[in-house]
Design a protein around this motif. Structure first.
Motif, PDB file in Angstrom:
ATOM      1  N   ASN A   1      -5.131  -9.200  -0.542  1.00 15.22           N
ATOM      2  CA  ASN A   1      -6.395  -9.114   0.194  1.00 15.22           C
ATOM      3  C   ASN A   1      -7.200 -10.393   0.011  1.00 15.22           C
ATOM      4  OD1 ASN A   1      -8.506  -7.560   1.675  1.00 15.22           O
ATOM      5  ND2 ASN A   1      -9.608  -7.753  -0.245  1.00 15.22           N
TER       6      ASN A   1
ATOM      7  N   ALA B   1       2.244   1.751  -3.487  1.00 17.66           N
ATOM      8  CA  ALA B   1       1.177   2.176  -4.400  1.00 17.66           C
ATOM      9  C   ALA B   1       0.874   3.657  -4.208  1.00 17.66           C
ATOM     10  CB  ALA B   1      -0.080   1.341  -4.169  1.00 17.66           C
ATOM     11  N   SER B   2       0.845   4.103  -2.961  1.00 15.19           N
ATOM     12  CA  SER B   2       0.608   5.522  -2.678  1.00 15.19           C
ATOM     13  C   SER B   2       1.752   6.379  -3.209  1.00 15.19           C
ATOM     14  CB  SER B   2       0.452   5.736  -1.170  1.00 15.19           C
ATOM     15  OG  SER B   2      -0.626   4.985  -0.660  1.00 15.19           O
TER      16      SER B   2
ATOM     17  N   SER C   1       0.818  -1.209   0.000  1.00 20.73           N
ATOM     18  CA  SER C   1       0.000   0.000   0.000  1.00 20.73           C
ATOM     19  C   SER C   1       0.855   1.262   0.000  1.00 20.73           C
ATOM     20  CB  SER C   1      -0.924  -0.009   1.233  1.00 20.73           C
ATOM     21  OG  SER C   1      -1.708   1.160   1.264  1.00 20.73           O
TER      22      SER C   1
ATOM     23  N   PHE D   1       1.926   1.600 -10.538  1.00 22.62           N
ATOM     24  CA  PHE D   1       0.718   1.780  -9.715  1.00 22.62           C
ATOM     25  C   PHE D   1      -0.254   0.626  -9.919  1.00 22.62           C
ATOM     26  CE2 PHE D   1      -3.701   3.294  -9.611  1.00 22.62           C
ATOM     27  CZ  PHE D   1      -3.815   3.598  -8.264  1.00 22.62           C
ATOM     28  N   PHE D   2      -0.498   0.257 -11.184  1.00 22.21           N
ATOM     29  CA  PHE D   2      -1.422  -0.840 -11.453  1.00 22.21           C
ATOM     30  C   PHE D   2      -0.884  -2.161 -10.901  1.00 22.21           C
ATOM     31  CE2 PHE D   2      -3.328   1.894 -14.809  1.00 22.21           C
ATOM     32  CZ  PHE D   2      -4.650   1.779 -14.402  1.00 22.21           C
TER      33      PHE D   2
ATOM     34  N   LEU E   1      -1.963  -5.629  -4.175  1.00 24.18           N
ATOM     35  CA  LEU E   1      -2.697  -5.379  -2.937  1.00 24.18           C
ATOM     36  C   LEU E   1      -4.026  -6.122  -2.941  1.00 24.18           C
ATOM     37  CD1 LEU E   1      -2.593  -3.728  -0.287  1.00 24.18           C
ATOM     38  CD2 LEU E   1      -3.770  -1.894  -1.509  1.00 24.18           C
ATOM     39  N   ARG E   2      -4.699  -6.108  -4.076  1.00 21.37           N
ATOM     40  CA  ARG E   2      -5.983  -6.808  -4.197  1.00 21.37           C
ATOM     41  C   ARG E   2      -5.785  -8.319  -4.024  1.00 21.37           C
ATOM     42  NH1 ARG E   2     -11.056  -5.852  -6.150  1.00 21.37           N
ATOM     43  NH2 ARG E   2     -12.126  -7.551  -7.226  1.00 21.37           N
TER      44      ARG E   2
ATOM     45  N   THR F   1      -1.382  -2.013  -7.026  1.00 20.76           N
ATOM     46  CA  THR F   1      -2.783  -2.124  -6.618  1.00 20.76           C
ATOM     47  C   THR F   1      -3.332  -3.523  -6.895  1.00 20.76           C
ATOM     48  OG1 THR F   1      -3.403  -1.124  -8.749  1.00 20.76           O
ATOM     49  CG2 THR F   1      -3.322   0.322  -6.817  1.00 20.76           C
TER      50      THR F   1
ATOM     51  N   VAL G   1       1.384   6.982  -6.891  1.00 19.19           N
ATOM     52  CA  VAL G   1       0.407   8.045  -7.176  1.00 19.19           C
ATOM     53  C   VAL G   1       1.055   9.420  -7.052  1.00 19.19           C
ATOM     54  CG1 VAL G   1      -1.724   9.148  -6.393  1.00 19.19           C
ATOM     55  CG2 VAL G   1      -1.568   6.660  -6.469  1.00 19.19           C
TER      56      VAL G   1
END
Length: 231
Positions: free
Chosen positions: A133, A69-70, A66, A122-123, A129-130, A126, A73
């Motif tokens: 999860n 990823a931030s 995370s 970024f993709f 991260l998904r 993320t 951005v």
């Protein structure tokens, strides 16, 4: 033409690395492949215990993903901000007296390539991260009473490995983005920087001390498993 090649070279190297390395892994296991064996051990052991330990480990991993990823951005927004300050950027570059001429189109194209790499990062982060999860959900759904089959363990392990794969892809995008910064110094320097980056990444994946240590741990674990089966 040479300027275009040096501009696109980091992006090409990044994409090529992600395509070629899986083929090389069929001949020689990389550090990532070896760690996937440990991921399976983790999941297999998680089926035998009921404690927050595995949730803490998963949370730490997701926190790292995370954060990156931030950061991606912020870097994307920074490049968009640079687009609004291109005249000032070109004035700064020309004042450095690097014995080269910067054109508006060259600078804009290079910024677009850098933007594309950070967007890819970024993709990747993320998506990682998904997937982590999903891994947490699958880990939490383990039936500690009725038992877990090898097929379930393999499926949960694959989800964890997918998250790690995309995390590594995002990290590589960062590495090659750093190499692309060398373009502002010399149009040939990013090519040299990318070649060095590929060599460093290949060494870390296939020949590093971490690779040898992880391989040793995997061998020791395999021997212990064989001894248990004999008993």
């Amino acid at each position: 033409m040479s300027t275009l090649i040096s501009t696109l070279f980091p992006l090409i190297c990044y994409l090529a690395y992600n395509i070629i390395v899986p083929q090389v892994e069929k001949l020689r296991p990389s550090l990532s492949v070896i760690m996937n064996m440990q991921r399976r051990r983790w999941v297999a052991n998680a089926t035998l215990r009921e404690s927050p330990f595995d949730a803490i480990l998963s949370g730490n991993i997701m926190g790292s993903v995370s954060f990156l990823a931030s950061t991606a951005v912020l870097l994307i927004l920074a490049i968009f901000a640079v687009f609004g300050q291109i005249p000032a950027l070109m004035e700064t570059l020309n004042s450095l007296s690097l014995d080269r001429v910067y054109t508006l189109v060259d600078v804009q194209l290079h910024l677009v390539v850098m933007l594309a790499m950070f967007v890819l990062a970024f993709f990747a982060f993320t998506l990682s991260l998904r997937q982590f999860n999903h891994f947490c959900i699958m880990l939490g759904a383990i039936d500690h009473v009725g038992g877990t089959t090898d097929e379930e363990i393999d499926a949960i392990t694959r989800m964890n490995a997918l998250g790690a794969k995309n995390f590594n892809s995002g990290i590589r995008a960062y590495y090659f983005s750093v190499a692309s910064v060398a373009w502002f110094i010399s149009e040939w320097l990013p090519i040299v920087a990318c070649i060095l980056t590929v060599m460093i990444l290949a060494h870390r994946e296939f020949f590093s001390s971490a690779h040898r240590t992880a391989a040793s741990a995997a061998v020791i674990a395999a021997r212990r498993q064989q001894e248990k089966l004999k008993l």
